[in-house]
Design a protein around this motif. Structure first.
Motif, short mmCIF file in Angstrom:
data_model
loop_
_atom_site.label_atom_id
_atom_site.label_comp_id
_atom_site.label_asym_id
_atom_site.label_seq_id
_atom_site.Cartn_x
_atom_site.Cartn_y
_atom_site.Cartn_z
N GLU A 217 39.88 9.34 1.51
CA GLU A 217 40.58 8.07 1.31
C GLU A 217 41.52 8.24 0.11
O GLU A 217 41.11 8.79 -0.92
N SER B 133 43.58 0.67 8.03
CA SER B 133 43.12 -0.64 8.47
C SER B 133 44.31 -1.56 8.16
O SER B 133 44.59 -1.84 6.99
N ILE C 244 39.65 4.92 13.03
CA ILE C 244 38.87 6.01 12.42
C ILE C 244 37.98 6.67 13.48
O ILE C 244 37.96 7.89 13.63
N LEU D 100 39.66 -7.30 1.75
CA LEU D 100 40.51 -6.91 0.61
C LEU D 100 41.95 -6.88 1.10
O LEU D 100 42.22 -6.91 2.29
N PHE E 146 34.72 3.86 2.66
CA PHE E 146 34.40 2.50 3.07
C PHE E 146 33.05 2.52 3.80
O PHE E 146 32.73 3.47 4.53
N SER F 281 41.12 -2.38 15.27
CA SER F 281 40.62 -2.47 13.89
C SER F 281 40.79 -1.12 13.21
O SER F 281 41.03 -0.10 13.89
N GLY F 282 40.62 -1.13 11.90
CA GLY F 282 40.66 0.14 11.17
C GLY F 282 39.55 1.06 11.66
O GLY F 282 39.74 2.27 11.81
N MET F 283 38.35 0.49 11.91
CA MET F 283 37.23 1.33 12.37
C MET F 283 37.51 1.92 13.74
O MET F 283 37.06 3.03 14.05
N THR G 93 44.63 3.17 3.63
CA THR G 93 44.55 1.71 3.60
C THR G 93 44.79 1.13 2.21
O THR G 93 45.53 0.18 2.01
N MET G 94 44.12 1.71 1.22
CA MET G 94 44.13 1.11 -0.12
C MET G 94 45.45 1.35 -0.86
O MET G 94 45.80 0.60 -1.76
N GLY H 120 43.15 -5.10 12.51
CA GLY H 120 43.90 -4.09 13.23
C GLY H 120 43.79 -2.75 12.54
O GLY H 120 43.36 -2.65 11.38
N THR I 289 44.36 -4.53 8.77
CA THR I 289 43.72 -5.80 8.37
C THR I 289 44.04 -6.13 6.91
O THR I 289 44.05 -7.30 6.53
N LYS I 290 44.25 -5.10 6.10
CA LYS I 290 44.30 -5.25 4.65
C LYS I 290 45.74 -5.49 4.18
O LYS I 290 46.38 -6.41 4.64
C1 LIG Z 1 39.50 1.88 3.22
C2 LIG Z 1 39.10 1.19 4.49
N1 LIG Z 1 39.23 1.84 5.65
C3 LIG Z 1 38.88 1.26 6.82
C4 LIG Z 1 38.35 -0.01 6.86
C5 LIG Z 1 37.95 -0.60 8.17
O1 LIG Z 1 38.90 -1.51 8.59
P1 LIG Z 1 38.64 -2.70 9.64
O2 LIG Z 1 37.77 -3.70 8.96
O3 LIG Z 1 40.00 -3.18 9.99
O4 LIG Z 1 37.94 -2.08 10.80
C6 LIG Z 1 38.22 -0.73 5.67
C7 LIG Z 1 37.67 -2.10 5.68
O5 LIG Z 1 37.41 -2.69 4.65
C8 LIG Z 1 38.60 -0.11 4.45
O6 LIG Z 1 38.48 -0.74 3.28
#
Ligand SMILES: Cc1ncc(COP(=O)(O)O)c(C=O)c1O
Length: 418
Positions: A156, A207, A92, A362, A113, A87-89, A187-188, A220, A209-210
């Motif tokens: 970010e 992330s 991080i 998102l 986030f 995941s993104g987290m 991510t954004m 992811g 995921t987005k």
């Molecule tokens: C800018 C940003 N970074 C990191 C994350 C975390 O990503 P994940 O939900 O894949 O762990 C998010 C999730 O919304 C996010 O918006």
């Protein structure tokens, strides 16, 4: 792909790290759904454990499908190496933890986030680590809190959900003056809109995921290393063994060896596969996300029920000029926030929507709506919500790639009914 030719982004995103000749002619990467890999000899497995081959051992350590995505993301960001995670987290937390020891400090913008904010302020503090959180776009404030214990600066590219855009070139100058790296959550923006390494940043986090996967089908994350930061500088004595092993990729080795494989933050290969299918259309999707977001911002700005619209594409936005400079006129991202004149009608507005989805994500093809104050931030105290600009009147829109007329019509009919 012809490795000598530098293709445009939209071509590169489809063709980079493709190897049909190794995939029995398949044009999509194979999914290696296997926990372990057999080795021809005892010596070969021993060499692989010792890092003398690039072969695979066990899925928690590495996986061939994940490696293809790592190669793609490395190329798209213009880095030297990458690790994909669950995941993104995961990306991080593993990256920050590899950089931090008890007693260390770091500087972060306050435009974060929600889970990143909680990790920085509530989790790291348990281990004696101090996050100095300041206004993301205030470079003087960032410089002011750097001290001899600071190990990195974290920003970010476009803040979620604050929609502010820090000047990454200036942030890099500050970081490098104090011989610390700049970490950027991209991510954004995605590498379509911004490539932080070209502005001097040292580490990029996503992330996936987005927007990168783009269909709300996977979770992811990824960390990508530019390979440019000199970890031999005096603040990083603990990096020495990793420099000896991996040279410029010392940070990635430290993240992988100390955290990723021990915390078990593995990406399942099906998620990498789905992310790669999504990646093929990233350039097209981003163009449409961004043109739709601009049109929605202009539409909402004219509605009497809407008090304010926060989108960096609007000329009066505080980050408009930074966006123009940093994103080279390509656009301003696919997300925006807006405030309802009657803040008590946020739930009613959401409940009246017929087409748009109400959910916590998102970067999906579909337009997504959420009221952050009463959802992600419902358990936050009022001063913290205020410091993060989470107001009761705020609606967050991740603008999708549907036809713009239909998005605006749905927003319009829901606004009329509040
Ligand atoms: C800018 C940003 N970074 C990191 C994350 C975390 O990503 P994940 O939900 O894949 O762990 C998010 C999730 O919304 C996010 O918006």
């Amino acid at each position: 792909m012809n490795s000598k030719k530098e293709y445009q982004f939209g071509t590169k995103v489809i063709h980079c790290a493709q190897s049909p000749k190794d995939w029995q002619g398949a044009t999509l990467p194979p999914i290696y759904q296997t926990a372990s890999h057999a080795h021809p000899t005892a010596e070969h497995l021993s060499d692989t454990f010792a890092g003398k081959t690039k072969d695979h051992i066990y899925m928690r350590l590495s996986n061939p499908t994940n490696r293809i995505l790592e190669e793609k993301l490395t190329e798209l960001e213009g880095g030297m190496g990458a690790i994909v995670m669950s995941s993104g987290m995961a990306a991080i937390s593993n990256t920050c933890m590899a950089l931090l020891r008890a007693g260390d400090e770091f500087v972060s913008g306050n435009s974060l986030f929600m889970s990143t904010y909680l990790l920085f302020t509530k989790v790291f503090s348990k281990y004696g680590i101090t996050a100095n959180i300041v206004e993301s776009t205030d470079m003087d404030a960032i410089e002011k809190v750097v001290n001899e214990k600071t190990r990195f600066i974290y920003l970010e590219t476009i803040g979620n959900p604050k929609m502010d855009i820090p000047d990454l070139t200036r942030a890099t100058e500050i970081a490098h003056t104090y011989e610390i790296p700049l970490l950027v959550d991209n991510t954004m923006a995605t590498p379509y809109l911004c490539r932080p390494f070209e502005l001097g940043a040292d580490v990029v986090i996503h992330s996936t995921t987005k927007y990168l996967s783009g269909h709300g089908a996977t979770t992811g994350g990824a960390v990508i290393d530019s390979g440019n930061f000199a970890w031999s500088q005096k603040r990083f004595p603990d990096f020495q063994p990793f420099i000896e092993r991996k040279g410029a990729l010392a940070l990635l080795d430290k993240i992988w060896r100390e955290h990723h494989i021990n915390f078990g933050t593995t990406q399942a290969p099906i998620h990498s596969y789905l992310t790669m299918i999504g990646l093929d259309t990233l350039a097209l999707r981003m163009e449409r996300h961004m043109s739709n977001a601009m049109a929605v911002a202009r539409y909402l700005a004219k509605r009497p029920e809407v008090k304010w619209v926060n989108y960096p594409g609007l000329e009066g936005h505080a980050s408009h000029h930074t966006a123009l400079k940093q994103f080279a006129d390509k656009g301003f991202g696919g997300m925006l926030t807006f405030g309802l004149a009657d803040q008590k009608s946020c739930a009613q507005f959401i409940n009246h929507l017929k087409l748009l989805y109400h959910l916590a994500n998102l970067g999906d093809c579909k337009t997504l709506v959420i009221h952050p104050y009463s959802s992600q931030y419902v358990a936050f105290d009022e001063p913290t919500r205020k410091s993060l600009s989470i107001t009761p009147d705020m609606i967050r829109l991740s603008v999708g790639i549907e036809d713009i007329e239909d998005i605006c019509e749905d927003l319009g009919q829901a606004l009329e009914r509040i």
